[in-house]
Design a protein around this motif. Sequence first.
Motif, PDB file in Angstrom:
ATOM      1  N   MET A   1      -3.286 -15.778 -17.466  1.00  0.00           N
ATOM      2  CA  MET A   1      -3.765 -15.046 -16.283  1.00  0.00           C
ATOM      3  C   MET A   1      -2.590 -14.732 -15.373  1.00  0.00           C
ATOM      4  O   MET A   1      -1.820 -15.599 -14.994  1.00  0.00           O
ATOM      5  CB  MET A   1      -4.800 -15.918 -15.544  1.00  0.00           C
ATOM      6  N   LYS A   2      -2.457 -13.432 -15.056  1.00  0.00           N
ATOM      7  CA  LYS A   2      -1.389 -12.993 -14.161  1.00  0.00           C
ATOM      8  C   LYS A   2      -1.715 -13.415 -12.738  1.00  0.00           C
ATOM      9  O   LYS A   2      -2.870 -13.548 -12.357  1.00  0.00           O
ATOM     10  CB  LYS A   2      -1.253 -11.470 -14.218  1.00  0.00           C
ATOM     11  N   SER A   3      -0.676 -13.581 -11.946  1.00  0.00           N
ATOM     12  CA  SER A   3      -0.909 -13.893 -10.540  1.00  0.00           C
ATOM     13  C   SER A   3      -1.236 -12.601  -9.797  1.00  0.00           C
ATOM     14  O   SER A   3      -0.750 -11.533 -10.150  1.00  0.00           O
ATOM     15  CB  SER A   3       0.327 -14.550  -9.952  1.00  0.00           C
ATOM     16  N   PRO A   4      -2.077 -12.727  -8.758  1.00  0.00           N
ATOM     17  CA  PRO A   4      -2.458 -11.523  -8.019  1.00  0.00           C
ATOM     18  C   PRO A   4      -1.266 -10.949  -7.271  1.00  0.00           C
ATOM     19  O   PRO A   4      -0.338 -11.655  -6.903  1.00  0.00           O
ATOM     20  CB  PRO A   4      -3.545 -12.019  -7.070  1.00  0.00           C
ATOM     21  N   ARG A   5      -1.310  -9.644  -7.055  1.00  0.00           N
ATOM     22  CA  ARG A   5      -0.293  -8.979  -6.230  1.00  0.00           C
ATOM     23  C   ARG A   5      -0.990  -7.999  -5.296  1.00  0.00           C
ATOM     24  O   ARG A   5      -2.189  -7.781  -5.408  1.00  0.00           O
ATOM     25  CB  ARG A   5       0.768  -8.317  -7.096  1.00  0.00           C
ATOM     26  N   LEU A   6      -0.228  -7.400  -4.384  1.00  0.00           N
ATOM     27  CA  LEU A   6      -0.816  -6.536  -3.365  1.00  0.00           C
ATOM     28  C   LEU A   6      -0.674  -5.072  -3.775  1.00  0.00           C
ATOM     29  O   LEU A   6       0.402  -4.620  -4.178  1.00  0.00           O
ATOM     30  CB  LEU A   6      -0.134  -6.770  -2.012  1.00  0.00           C
ATOM     31  N   CYS A   7      -1.780  -4.350  -3.657  1.00  0.00           N
ATOM     32  CA  CYS A   7      -1.799  -2.926  -3.993  1.00  0.00           C
ATOM     33  C   CYS A   7      -0.926  -2.152  -3.012  1.00  0.00           C
ATOM     34  O   CYS A   7      -0.984  -2.365  -1.797  1.00  0.00           O
ATOM     35  CB  CYS A   7      -3.237  -2.417  -3.931  1.00  0.00           C
ATOM     36  N   LEU A   8      -0.097  -1.236  -3.517  1.00  0.00           N
ATOM     37  CA  LEU A   8       0.793  -0.451  -2.663  1.00  0.00           C
ATOM     38  C   LEU A   8       0.018   0.513  -1.768  1.00  0.00           C
ATOM     39  O   LEU A   8       0.496   0.906  -0.714  1.00  0.00           O
ATOM     40  CB  LEU A   8       1.777   0.359  -3.515  1.00  0.00           C
ATOM     41  N   ALA A   9      -1.204   0.898  -2.195  1.00  0.00           N
ATOM     42  CA  ALA A   9      -1.961   1.876  -1.409  1.00  0.00           C
ATOM     43  C   ALA A   9      -2.838   1.191  -0.363  1.00  0.00           C
ATOM     44  O   ALA A   9      -2.754   1.500   0.819  1.00  0.00           O
ATOM     45  CB  ALA A   9      -2.808   2.747  -2.327  1.00  0.00           C
ATOM     46  N   CYS A  10      -3.694   0.266  -0.794  1.00  0.00           N
ATOM     47  CA  CYS A  10      -4.671  -0.305   0.140  1.00  0.00           C
ATOM     48  C   CYS A  10      -4.259  -1.690   0.641  1.00  0.00           C
ATOM     49  O   CYS A  10      -4.827  -2.179   1.614  1.00  0.00           O
ATOM     50  CB  CYS A  10      -6.056  -0.364  -0.502  1.00  0.00           C
ATOM     51  N   GLY A  11      -3.298  -2.308  -0.002  1.00  0.00           N
ATOM     52  CA  GLY A  11      -2.795  -3.578   0.475  1.00  0.00           C
ATOM     53  C   GLY A  11      -3.620  -4.781   0.069  1.00  0.00           C
ATOM     54  O   GLY A  11      -3.270  -5.908   0.420  1.00  0.00           O
ATOM     55  N   SER A  12      -4.708  -4.581  -0.656  1.00  0.00           N
ATOM     56  CA  SER A  12      -5.514  -5.740  -1.032  1.00  0.00           C
ATOM     57  C   SER A  12      -4.974  -6.349  -2.331  1.00  0.00           C
ATOM     58  O   SER A  12      -4.301  -5.695  -3.122  1.00  0.00           O
ATOM     59  CB  SER A  12      -6.986  -5.350  -1.174  1.00  0.00           C
ATOM     60  N   ALA A  13      -5.283  -7.619  -2.507  1.00  0.00           N
ATOM     61  CA  ALA A  13      -4.791  -8.340  -3.672  1.00  0.00           C
ATOM     62  C   ALA A  13      -5.568  -7.916  -4.916  1.00  0.00           C
ATOM     63  O   ALA A  13      -6.770  -7.673  -4.850  1.00  0.00           O
ATOM     64  CB  ALA A  13      -4.937  -9.839  -3.450  1.00  0.00           C
ATOM     65  N   PHE A  14      -4.855  -7.802  -6.047  1.00  0.00           N
ATOM     66  CA  PHE A  14      -5.522  -7.488  -7.306  1.00  0.00           C
ATOM     67  C   PHE A  14      -4.766  -8.178  -8.425  1.00  0.00           C
ATOM     68  O   PHE A  14      -3.592  -8.528  -8.275  1.00  0.00           O
ATOM     69  CB  PHE A  14      -5.588  -5.980  -7.546  1.00  0.00           C
ATOM     70  N   VAL A  15      -5.473  -8.371  -9.549  1.00  0.00           N
ATOM     71  CA  VAL A  15      -4.845  -8.964 -10.723  1.00  0.00           C
ATOM     72  C   VAL A  15      -4.487  -7.833 -11.667  1.00  0.00           C
ATOM     73  O   VAL A  15      -5.361  -7.047 -12.052  1.00  0.00           O
ATOM     74  CB  VAL A  15      -5.801  -9.965 -11.411  1.00  0.00           C
ATOM     75  N   PRO A  16      -3.222  -7.687 -12.036  1.00  0.00           N
ATOM     76  CA  PRO A  16      -2.822  -6.580 -12.919  1.00  0.00           C
ATOM     77  C   PRO A  16      -3.535  -6.661 -14.268  1.00  0.00           C
ATOM     78  O   PRO A  16      -3.809  -7.753 -14.772  1.00  0.00           O
ATOM     79  CB  PRO A  16      -1.316  -6.777 -13.086  1.00  0.00           C
ATOM     80  N   LEU A  17      -3.833  -5.498 -14.800  1.00  0.00           N
ATOM     81  CA  LEU A  17      -4.449  -5.457 -16.127  1.00  0.00           C
ATOM     82  C   LEU A  17      -3.457  -6.006 -17.150  1.00  0.00           C
ATOM     83  O   LEU A  17      -2.243  -5.862 -16.993  1.00  0.00           O
ATOM     84  CB  LEU A  17      -4.827  -4.016 -16.485  1.00  0.00           C
TER      85      LEU A  17
END
Length: 147
Positions: A1-17
């Motif tokens: 499982m990848k660690s979450p990162r922050l979306c460049l557009a909306c700034g919310s955390a997401f887990v990369p595919l």
Amino acid sequence: MKSPRLCLACGSAFVPLLHVPRQRYCSSAACQRARRRDWQNHRLRIDSDYRDNQSRAQAKWRASHSNYWRDYRAAYPVYRERNCSMQRMRNLRRSFKPIAKMDVVGLPRPLGSGFYLLSHADDGGAAKMNVWTVHIAVLSGPTAPPI
Ligand SMILES: [Zn+2]
């Protein structure tokens, strides 16, 4: 499982595919549109061939859709009115020349205390019937700004 990162557009955390290890935008439709727009803006800045191709494609599209903007303005009167009012503002700004201290230089002399004839401006000076003689005592007047 990848660690979450922050979306460049909306700034919310997401887990990369899993199959997109360098994913920098989350999967929401708006952020994917932002990703494509950012990619295209970047490409337009750095790649002159891409820029030329885009320019040619847009010119070709305009030539084959010559009524597009006329139809668009007819279909969206709010858009048209906004454009017109913004253009009026630009025209005003372009032709605007500040009136240099009219309140100071426009008067033959500053208004002083004394007797004055007062009439309604609407009367146009036609009759001397509605004229008052008034005494004005000036307590303070406009001061000329430094030139
Ligand atoms: Zn996002």
